[in-house]
Design an enzyme around this catalytic site. Structure first.
Site, PDB file in Angstrom:
ATOM      1  CE1 TYR A   1      -8.331   1.599 -10.063  1.00  0.00           C
ATOM      2  CE2 TYR A   1      -6.298   1.806 -11.314  1.00  0.00           C
ATOM      3  CZ  TYR A   1      -7.248   1.019 -10.698  1.00  0.00           C
ATOM      4  OH  TYR A   1      -7.107  -0.333 -10.725  1.00  0.00           O
TER       5      TYR A   1
ATOM      6  N   GLY B   1       0.765  -1.247   0.000  1.00  0.00           N
ATOM      7  CA  GLY B   1       0.000   0.000   0.000  1.00  0.00           C
ATOM      8  C   GLY B   1       0.791   1.290   0.000  1.00  0.00           C
TER       9      GLY B   1
ATOM     10  CB  CYS C   1     -13.491   4.331 -30.386  1.00  0.00           C
ATOM     11  SG  CYS C   1     -12.776   4.633 -31.986  1.00  0.00           S
ATOM     12  CD  GLU C   2     -14.731   3.263 -24.416  1.00  0.00           C
ATOM     13  OE1 GLU C   2     -15.367   4.015 -23.665  1.00  0.00           O
ATOM     14  OE2 GLU C   2     -15.142   2.155 -24.789  1.00  0.00           O
TER      15      GLU C   2
ATOM     16  CE1 TYR D   1      -1.442  -3.569  -8.775  1.00  0.00           C
ATOM     17  CE2 TYR D   1      -0.422  -1.533  -8.007  1.00  0.00           C
ATOM     18  CZ  TYR D   1      -0.848  -2.829  -7.769  1.00  0.00           C
ATOM     19  OH  TYR D   1      -0.685  -3.375  -6.521  1.00  0.00           O
TER      20      TYR D   1
ATOM     21  NE  ARG E   1       0.272   2.352  -6.040  1.00  0.00           N
ATOM     22  CZ  ARG E   1      -0.772   2.347  -6.880  1.00  0.00           C
ATOM     23  NH1 ARG E   1      -0.653   2.906  -8.055  1.00  0.00           N
ATOM     24  NH2 ARG E   1      -1.912   1.802  -6.518  1.00  0.00           N
TER      25      ARG E   1
HETATM   26  N1  LLP Z   1      -1.469  -7.069  -0.837  1.00  0.00           N
HETATM   27  C1  LLP Z   1      -2.768  -7.181  -1.182  1.00  0.00           C
HETATM   28  C2  LLP Z   1      -3.611  -8.157  -0.487  1.00  0.00           C
HETATM   29  C3  LLP Z   1      -3.300  -6.369  -2.209  1.00  0.00           C
HETATM   30  O1  LLP Z   1      -4.585  -6.485  -2.524  1.00  0.00           O
HETATM   31  C4  LLP Z   1      -2.454  -5.439  -2.866  1.00  0.00           C
HETATM   32  C5  LLP Z   1      -2.969  -4.594  -3.936  1.00  0.00           C
HETATM   33  C6  LLP Z   1      -1.099  -5.374  -2.485  1.00  0.00           C
HETATM   34  C7  LLP Z   1      -0.653  -6.199  -1.456  1.00  0.00           C
HETATM   35  C8  LLP Z   1      -0.121  -4.439  -3.138  1.00  0.00           C
HETATM   36  O2  LLP Z   1      -0.434  -3.111  -2.904  1.00  0.00           O
HETATM   37  P1  LLP Z   1       0.560  -1.952  -3.388  1.00  0.00           P
HETATM   38  O3  LLP Z   1       1.815  -2.029  -2.559  1.00  0.00           O
HETATM   39  O4  LLP Z   1       0.853  -2.156  -4.806  1.00  0.00           O
HETATM   40  O5  LLP Z   1      -0.211  -0.708  -3.140  1.00  0.00           O
HETATM   41  N2  LLP Z   1      -4.724  -1.360  -9.907  1.00  0.00           N
HETATM   42  C9  LLP Z   1      -4.661  -0.368  -8.860  1.00  0.00           C
HETATM   43  C10 LLP Z   1      -4.062  -0.916  -7.583  1.00  0.00           C
HETATM   44  C11 LLP Z   1      -4.811  -2.112  -7.049  1.00  0.00           C
HETATM   45  C12 LLP Z   1      -4.151  -2.701  -5.839  1.00  0.00           C
HETATM   46  C13 LLP Z   1      -4.784  -3.988  -5.456  1.00  0.00           C
HETATM   47  N3  LLP Z   1      -4.180  -4.628  -4.325  1.00  0.00           N
HETATM   48  C14 LLP Z   1      -3.871   0.828  -9.368  1.00  0.00           C
HETATM   49  O6  LLP Z   1      -3.448   0.831 -10.525  1.00  0.00           O
HETATM   50  O7  LLP Z   1      -3.720   1.806  -8.650  1.00  0.00           O
END
Ligand code: LLP
Length: 426
Positions: free
Chosen positions: A325, A247, A351-352, A380, A285
């Site tokens: 987003y 996160g 086309c959006e 992502y 991320r």
């Molecule tokens: N652990 C779990 C259980 C998760 O669901 C996620 C992300 C992570 C770890 C990794 O989180 P990070 O460190 O990447 O924030 N597609 C969206 C982000 C969706 C994240 C889903 N879960 C975007 O492009 O912002």
């Protein structure tokens, strides 16, 4: 800090990935194209490892990279060589992680909606623990573990009802979100789980959202989790593992202030000190986001009455985040030009109306044929691409120093056609 993005930089007027100009990369591999820096991925991983080892001590934690952010095999192998484990959310991601040589005892299986086949595959592979996100999953795991005569290691993903203060579509830790099990229900679930054969309930997990730019919601969630650990132990549970999720955000616009990793590690130590649990982290991320760009070429400049559009050859099918987003990915020219900055909407060819990357952005003048990058597209990005409008998803290239290599073939339209089946009776 999360590691600074220093591996995409200008040498005179040319934007380089490490020691290679993106001009040369585009000439060799074409556009649109994802380009990643191996050094940046390593720096990002090591920034976590240094902060955690200094604060918690080696052996007290495992970094399980969230594969969903970028599951290219080359990226996974690179991270495995750094010592990373994996957080996976599907049997497919498990197969990828195992194929990259990541040891099953460093793989955590999270995710809502695991099927019996998924659980069977995870137990057969011997993943370190399965994070359950629904009560019924527990019984399913117990039944499959019994059949396989293995003991399943289970952690409960807790929904702590904490607002992560991020975009609503990437918030996961509030009561109304589908993720995790309400924190109030967890003690009873543990009581039940501890009576089941072939199941060892020994962990709790939390993940409250993505792209968090403040430590406060993390701290709030972790404090609730630490309190829960004490409660569960009081009722006789053996708790050895706490999974802190991922996160931590990155600076897309440059003015965000993502949590400093040392401060994060100190906070984690303060909250969990004395509990004697092994900590798992699942960053995605912050490991790969700033290590990738989407390289693209301007195909048209269109001056409307209200706006000037720069139309590029990458679209929302390649990078969905802005459309989905309202995410910001800045644009940099591959060759710096001079001249008074102009205001553009930078859009893709799909086309959006939502196929728009930047709105009313002030940029150096752009011309047809210019190469540009959308920055911070390593997480992502490619994983969320599609073939919408029969636009085959972009290829991917990894740069390391002077070296560069394709790490995913771009699909061709013929590949797309070949996937379809036309029944003889049509
Ligand atoms: N652990 C779990 C259980 C998760 O669901 C996620 C992300 C992570 C770890 C990794 O989180 P990070 O460190 O990447 O924030 N597609 C969206 C982000 C969706 C994240 C889903 N879960 C975007 O492009 O912002």
């Amino acid at each position: 800090m999360t590691a600074a993005p220093r591996h995409f930089h200008y040498v005179k007027n040319d934007l380089c990935a490490e020691d290679v100009t993106l001009q040369a990369v585009a000439e060799k591999y074409g556009t649109p194209l994802y380009v990643y820096s191996a050094a940046q991925i390593r720096d990002n991983y090591r920034a976590y490892d240094v902060a955690l080892s200094r604060t918690l001590g080696r052996g007290a934690y495992t970094i399980c990279y969230a594969c969903k952010a970028n599951s290219n095999q080359a990226v996974l192998e690179l991270l495995r060589k750094e010592g990373a484990g994996a957080d996976i959310v599907s049997a497919g991601e498990m197969q990828r992680a195992l194929a990259a040589g990541i040891a099953p005892d460093k793989i955590i299986f999270s995710g809502v909606g695991k099927t019996a086949e998924d659980i069977d595959a995870a137990l057969t592979a011997g993943v370190v623990h399965i994070n359950i996100e629904a009560e019924a999953e527990l019984d399913l795991i117990a039944a499959i573990a019994k059949k396989r005569r293995v003991t399943a290691q289970v952690a409960v993903r807790v929904n702590p009802n904490v607002d992560a203060g991020t975009h609503a579509k990437i918030t996961t830790g509030k009561k109304e979100n589908k993720f995790g099990i309400d924190i109030e229900a967890v003690p009873a679930l543990f009581k039940r789980g501890r009576k089941l054969a072939y199941v060892e309930m020994n962990g709790v997990a939390v993940h409250i959202g993505s792209q968090l730019t403040s430590l406060t919601p993390f701290k709030r969630a972790y404090q609730r989790l630490a309190k829960l650990v004490v409660t569960l132990r009081q009722q006789g549970a053996t708790l050895t593992r706490v999974d802190l999720g991922g996160g931590i955000g990155i600076a897309y616009r440059g003015d965000e202030t993502p949590p400093d990793l040392h401060l994060y590690a100190l906070m984690v130590r303060d909250v969990f000190a004395g509990l004697g649990v092994h900590l798992c982290l699942e960053p995605g991320r912050s490991i790969v986001g700033n290590a990738g760009v989407l390289l693209s070429r301007v195909v048209q400049i269109k001056k409307g009455t209200a706006k000037s559009f720069a139309i590029i050859d990458a679209g929302m099918n390649d990078l969905l985040r802005p459309a989905l987003y309202d995410a910001y990915h800045g644009l940099s020219p591959v060759r710096k030009s001079s001249g008074r900055r102009l205001t553009y909407d930078v859009v893709g060819p799909v086309c959006e109306s939502s196929d728009i990357f930047l709105s009313a952005e002030k940029l150096s003048p752009l011309s047809v044929g210019d190469l540009v990058v959308l920055r911070d597209a390593g997480a992502y990005g490619a994983v969320m691409s599609s073939a919408y409008n029969a636009r085959p998803p972009a290829g991917e290239v990894l740069v390391a120093g002077k070296k560069h290599a394709r790490i995913r073939h771009p699909q061709t339209v013929q590949d797309l056609i070949d996937q379809d089946i036309v029944p003889a009776w049509i």
